[in-house]
Design a protein around this motif. Structure first.
Motif, PDB file in Angstrom:
ATOM      1  N   LEU A   1       0.867  -1.159   0.000  1.00  0.00           N
ATOM      2  CA  LEU A   1       0.000   0.000   0.000  1.00  0.00           C
ATOM      3  C   LEU A   1       0.911   1.218   0.000  1.00  0.00           C
ATOM      4  O   LEU A   1       1.871   1.282   0.784  1.00  0.00           O
ATOM      5  CB  LEU A   1      -0.872  -0.024   1.257  1.00  0.00           C
ATOM      6  CG  LEU A   1      -2.151   0.775   1.253  1.00  0.00           C
ATOM      7  CD1 LEU A   1      -3.064   0.382   0.106  1.00  0.00           C
ATOM      8  CD2 LEU A   1      -2.869   0.600   2.578  1.00  0.00           C
ATOM      9  N   VAL A   2       0.661   2.152  -0.902  1.00  0.00           N
ATOM     10  CA  VAL A   2       1.496   3.342  -1.033  1.00  0.00           C
ATOM     11  C   VAL A   2       0.635   4.574  -0.766  1.00  0.00           C
ATOM     12  O   VAL A   2      -0.381   4.771  -1.430  1.00  0.00           O
ATOM     13  CB  VAL A   2       2.134   3.442  -2.436  1.00  0.00           C
ATOM     14  CG1 VAL A   2       2.972   4.704  -2.559  1.00  0.00           C
ATOM     15  CG2 VAL A   2       2.963   2.205  -2.746  1.00  0.00           C
ATOM     16  N   PHE A   3       1.051   5.364   0.201  1.00  0.00           N
ATOM     17  CA  PHE A   3       0.434   6.657   0.492  1.00  0.00           C
ATOM     18  C   PHE A   3       1.394   7.703  -0.049  1.00  0.00           C
ATOM     19  O   PHE A   3       2.547   7.770   0.368  1.00  0.00           O
ATOM     20  CB  PHE A   3       0.244   6.862   1.997  1.00  0.00           C
ATOM     21  CG  PHE A   3      -0.617   5.835   2.645  1.00  0.00           C
ATOM     22  CD1 PHE A   3      -1.977   6.087   2.848  1.00  0.00           C
ATOM     23  CD2 PHE A   3      -0.105   4.623   3.060  1.00  0.00           C
ATOM     24  CE1 PHE A   3      -2.784   5.129   3.441  1.00  0.00           C
ATOM     25  CE2 PHE A   3      -0.904   3.658   3.669  1.00  0.00           C
ATOM     26  CZ  PHE A   3      -2.247   3.917   3.852  1.00  0.00           C
ATOM     27  N   LYS A   4       0.915   8.526  -0.977  1.00  0.00           N
ATOM     28  CA  LYS A   4       1.786   9.458  -1.689  1.00  0.00           C
ATOM     29  C   LYS A   4       1.316  10.892  -1.485  1.00  0.00           C
ATOM     30  O   LYS A   4       0.117  11.164  -1.543  1.00  0.00           O
ATOM     31  CB  LYS A   4       1.761   9.099  -3.169  1.00  0.00           C
ATOM     32  CG  LYS A   4       2.806   9.713  -4.014  1.00  0.00           C
ATOM     33  CD  LYS A   4       2.737   9.104  -5.406  1.00  0.00           C
ATOM     34  CE  LYS A   4       4.029   9.278  -6.115  1.00  0.00           C
ATOM     35  NZ  LYS A   4       4.052   8.600  -7.398  1.00  0.00           N
ATOM     36  N   THR A   5       2.259  11.796  -1.263  1.00  0.00           N
ATOM     37  CA  THR A   5       1.947  13.221  -1.177  1.00  0.00           C
ATOM     38  C   THR A   5       2.537  13.923  -2.394  1.00  0.00           C
ATOM     39  O   THR A   5       3.531  13.455  -2.953  1.00  0.00           O
ATOM     40  CB  THR A   5       2.553  13.863   0.089  1.00  0.00           C
ATOM     41  OG1 THR A   5       3.979  13.804   0.006  1.00  0.00           O
ATOM     42  CG2 THR A   5       2.074  13.171   1.345  1.00  0.00           C
TER      43      THR A   5
END
Length: 120
Positions: free
Chosen positions: A103-107
């Motif tokens: 799971l990738v949380f990207k800003t």
């Protein structure tokens, strides 16, 4: 509250991986933010790349993967977490026997992926 069904998200095929964009900046009320599930099949890899402004937080859900960051190697396994900083040149290779899923949380992620050697 929203329930997000993976079956409702069209997979995006790319060089060496598949991703499902679960939430984007509009959903999160934050321009350039994104939550995505990434899958790398056994024997596949994601080429060297970096982001100028984006930060990526990884949570490994399944499998093992070799991660190269700025010339250093680490092995990621289920439940591992890490934060990728802007400018970190990184690649991932699944040398295992099952799909590697994270799971990738990207800003700040809009149009901020730069491939070394033109990959991606």
């Amino acid at each position: 509250m929203r329930i997000i069904e993976l079956v409702d998200r069209e997979p995006v095929e790319a060089a060496g991986y598949t991703k499902h964009i679960l939430l984007d900046g509009e959903d999160l009320h934050c321009d350039g933010a994104r939550v995505q599930m990434v899958m790398i099949q056994p024997g596949d890899s994601i080429a060297d790349h970096y982001h100028q402004t984006a930060r990526e937080f990884y949570l490994v859900l399944q499998g093992r993967c070799e991660l190269m960051v700025n010339g250093e190697t680490a092995v990621l396994r289920r439940d591992d977490m890490l934060l990728m900083e802007p400018g970190d040149v990184h690649s991932l290779s699944n040398r295992g026997s099952i799909p590697f899923v994270l799971l990738v949380f990207k800003t700040n992620g809009e149009d901020d992926t730069f491939w070394s050697g033109g990959g991606g």
